[in-house]
Design an enzyme around this catalytic site. Sequence first.
Site, PDB file in Angstrom:
ATOM      1  N   GLU A 125       0.807  -1.219   0.000  1.00  0.00           N
ATOM      2  CA  GLU A 125       0.000   0.000   0.000  1.00  0.00           C
ATOM      3  C   GLU A 125       0.845   1.277   0.000  1.00  0.00           C
ATOM      4  O   GLU A 125       0.822   2.040   0.966  1.00  0.00           O
ATOM      5  CB  GLU A 125      -0.969  -0.008   1.173  1.00  0.00           C
ATOM      6  CG  GLU A 125      -2.045  -1.053   1.026  1.00  0.00           C
ATOM      7  CD  GLU A 125      -3.135  -0.970   2.097  1.00  0.00           C
ATOM      8  OE1 GLU A 125      -2.966  -0.237   3.092  1.00  0.00           O
ATOM      9  OE2 GLU A 125      -4.162  -1.647   1.936  1.00  0.00           O
ATOM     10  N   GLU A 135      -6.351  -8.180  -0.399  1.00  0.00           N
ATOM     11  CA  GLU A 135      -6.706  -8.223   1.023  1.00  0.00           C
ATOM     12  C   GLU A 135      -8.190  -7.930   1.188  1.00  0.00           C
ATOM     13  O   GLU A 135      -8.763  -7.131   0.444  1.00  0.00           O
ATOM     14  CB  GLU A 135      -5.962  -7.136   1.826  1.00  0.00           C
ATOM     15  CG  GLU A 135      -4.483  -7.303   1.950  1.00  0.00           C
ATOM     16  CD  GLU A 135      -3.862  -6.171   2.784  1.00  0.00           C
ATOM     17  OE1 GLU A 135      -4.570  -5.552   3.606  1.00  0.00           O
ATOM     18  OE2 GLU A 135      -2.675  -5.893   2.590  1.00  0.00           O
TER      19      GLU A 135
HETATM   20  C1  GLA Z   1      -3.969  -2.585   5.122  1.00  0.00           C
HETATM   21  C2  GLA Z   1      -2.579  -3.201   5.153  1.00  0.00           C
HETATM   22  C3  GLA Z   1      -2.478  -4.440   6.000  1.00  0.00           C
HETATM   23  C4  GLA Z   1      -3.313  -4.326   7.247  1.00  0.00           C
HETATM   24  C5  GLA Z   1      -4.729  -4.003   6.873  1.00  0.00           C
HETATM   25  C6  GLA Z   1      -5.665  -3.947   8.053  1.00  0.00           C
HETATM   26  O1  GLA Z   1      -4.723  -2.953   4.052  1.00  0.00           O
HETATM   27  O2  GLA Z   1      -2.063  -3.468   3.873  1.00  0.00           O
HETATM   28  O3  GLA Z   1      -1.122  -4.637   6.313  1.00  0.00           O
HETATM   29  O4  GLA Z   1      -2.794  -3.335   8.065  1.00  0.00           O
HETATM   30  O5  GLA Z   1      -4.757  -2.747   6.246  1.00  0.00           O
HETATM   31  O6  GLA Z   1      -6.988  -3.698   7.650  1.00  0.00           O
END
Ligand code: GLA
Length: 690
Positions: free
Chosen positions: A158, A316
């Site tokens: 991210e 995710e």
């Molecule tokens: C983000 C991050 C993860 C985690 C999630 C929690 O998407 O990429 O590492 O912290 O949030 O929701």
Amino acid sequence: MSLKSPAFSSKVPVMLHGADYNPEQWLRYPEVLREDIRLMKLAGCNVMSVGIFSWVSLEPEEGVFTFEWLDNVLNSFAENGIYAFLATPSGARPAWMSEKYPEVLRVERNRVRNLHGFRHNHCYTSPVYREKTALINAKLAERYANHPAVIGWHISNEFGGECHCDLCQNAFREWLKVKYKGSLDELNHAWWATFWSHTYTSWEQIDSPAPHGETQVHGLNLDWRRFVSERTIDFCRHEIVSVRDYNPDLPVTTNMHMIDGIDYRELAKILDVVSWDAYPDWGYTEDGDDARLAAWTAMHHDLFRSFKHKPFLLMESTPSLTNWQSVSKLKRPGMHKLSSLQAIAHGSDSVQYFQWRKSRGSSEKFHGAVLDHSGHGETRVFKDVAEVGRILAGLTEVVGTSTPAETAILYDWDNRWAVKDAQGIRNSGLKYEETVLQHYRALWEQGIAVDMIGSGDDLSRYKLVIAPMLYLISEENGQRIEQYVEQGGTFLATYWSGVVGETDLCHLGGFPGPLRKTLGIWAEETEGLHSRDLNGLVLESGNVLNLSGDYDAHEIAELIHLEGAEALGHYRSDFYAGRPALTLNKLGAGEAYHLATRVKDLAFYVELYAAITSKAGITRTLESNLPVGVTAQLRTDGEHEYIFVQNFSGDVQTVKLDGRGYTDLESGAEVPAELELPVNGLAMLKRKAK
Ligand code: GLA
Ligand code: ZN
């Protein structure tokens, strides 16, 4: 025609199912690691993202590398039929690095350098950070790029944020010199810098926006955002270069999310596959309207898919709750399956979670995971996950299929930045993204497929192009839209479009600037309304769209003059009464609609787009009426069509099918003419393509 692309990896040509996995947190618990493998298989997981935040476990001291634990993890994956996205660890760095090389630490807007801590807090310009990242990445690539378990690169995590250090300031000035061809005069004009005597007389005087410095020069703000976006993409490119040569066939992705800081359409260009992290807060929203949230999530799935017009990866999502929303609610029964398959319906070839196992300490210890601290699979969440695993295993024929769309919505990053930065018509809430959603949702409700594209993209593949609040549009892209309509396309723009050009200078000669001829109107004045103010849109009787009625309008209203367009509707009240509010202009072989005010109700948009899409000959996934909150989305290989009917309405629903002959995608059984969908229900159907 085959509309199928190859699977993400020829090693696992099936739907991917898995999670972020952090074994480095559990190296003192070998029994946990053994149990993980057993449970991954039990949950139907075939892929894990590893190494995301592992830098200190891989390089505990500068130049000292410890790969044995990762060797063990990847080898045991290979023995057990589990694959891995291997992450580069640049999302969080070891403390020794910040201690020895403070330049890697990010400087915030207020010009204060951060201390070590947190994550995603490095400088994207720092030569030291770039060198250290390239080195660890090369070491990983050398060792694992050809490992049998590894199927792709997960570059960093991210990407986001901005750094205001001296290195970044200099890089910004160099970027501006290139953009304005070395001419401060050009820059001063582009930024309208004579305003408040802000004219720059040397490049060194230019600084990034700061709360205690410059924030009022919109051209500067916009260029800074473009620079930050490009800098971040450049850093990602640097990471890719550092691993590529070790195995050029290993695909590369980086996980994006719902932020507006990086022009993801540009970032996508340097990736092999687009992936993103979806965290809709089901049942949490103030209005409790899951259908609205489902449309919002669908719109993002479509956005990420549209970058490459091929399947993306859901990298995710949470299997249960998060730990960062204001209230952490559990997914209600059925929602895990429904929301996971929603991603597949919109073109994902994976369902992945954050996270496999809840960590024992620190800030994410209560974030949802496949495995809770209880450590076993006898839980509701684990069973939900295993069910999705089982379903995905039966969807191999859907892998690589496409999601064709005849309708596109224009969604540009620089427009997002500019329209929200502008001080003017409604500082209490312009609601740009919400407006885009209003239009998107009306199509989603009718099961009409949508691509979310940029105004510089190819328009000719669409029958209908929609531009909600396209405030920033260059002359050139305005021309392209005009040609698109002349050649037979249908176009719709709203109020507050065609206001400024590329550097946020207002178009002269009347709004909507370069869209004026296309829309056949002149927008003389635009105003923001108070929440208590109400106007309305009254449809003309006998209008070409056969729309009727009277709908409330609020928040924004534009006073327009007809310049060739005909009025399909007029304002209801105030001194606006009787003035045109919805218009149609015929240009060449095409048609261009303009909506001058923000109509309140979903029902209006549904009616409007039902009429426009049917006039434009656009097909729906199902030729039957869907109840509010229920949608149908389709994937196809050109021969078969896979239809996902999703019930986000919060109620039991009945959907009448259109008689085209459907079988159940999972069982192969014939499907009755009427589908009964429970709350959070999903039906997966198959039919022959026409
Ligand atoms: C983000 C991050 C993860 C985690 C999630 C929690 O998407 O990429 O590492 O912290 O949030 O929701
Ligand atoms: Zn910096």
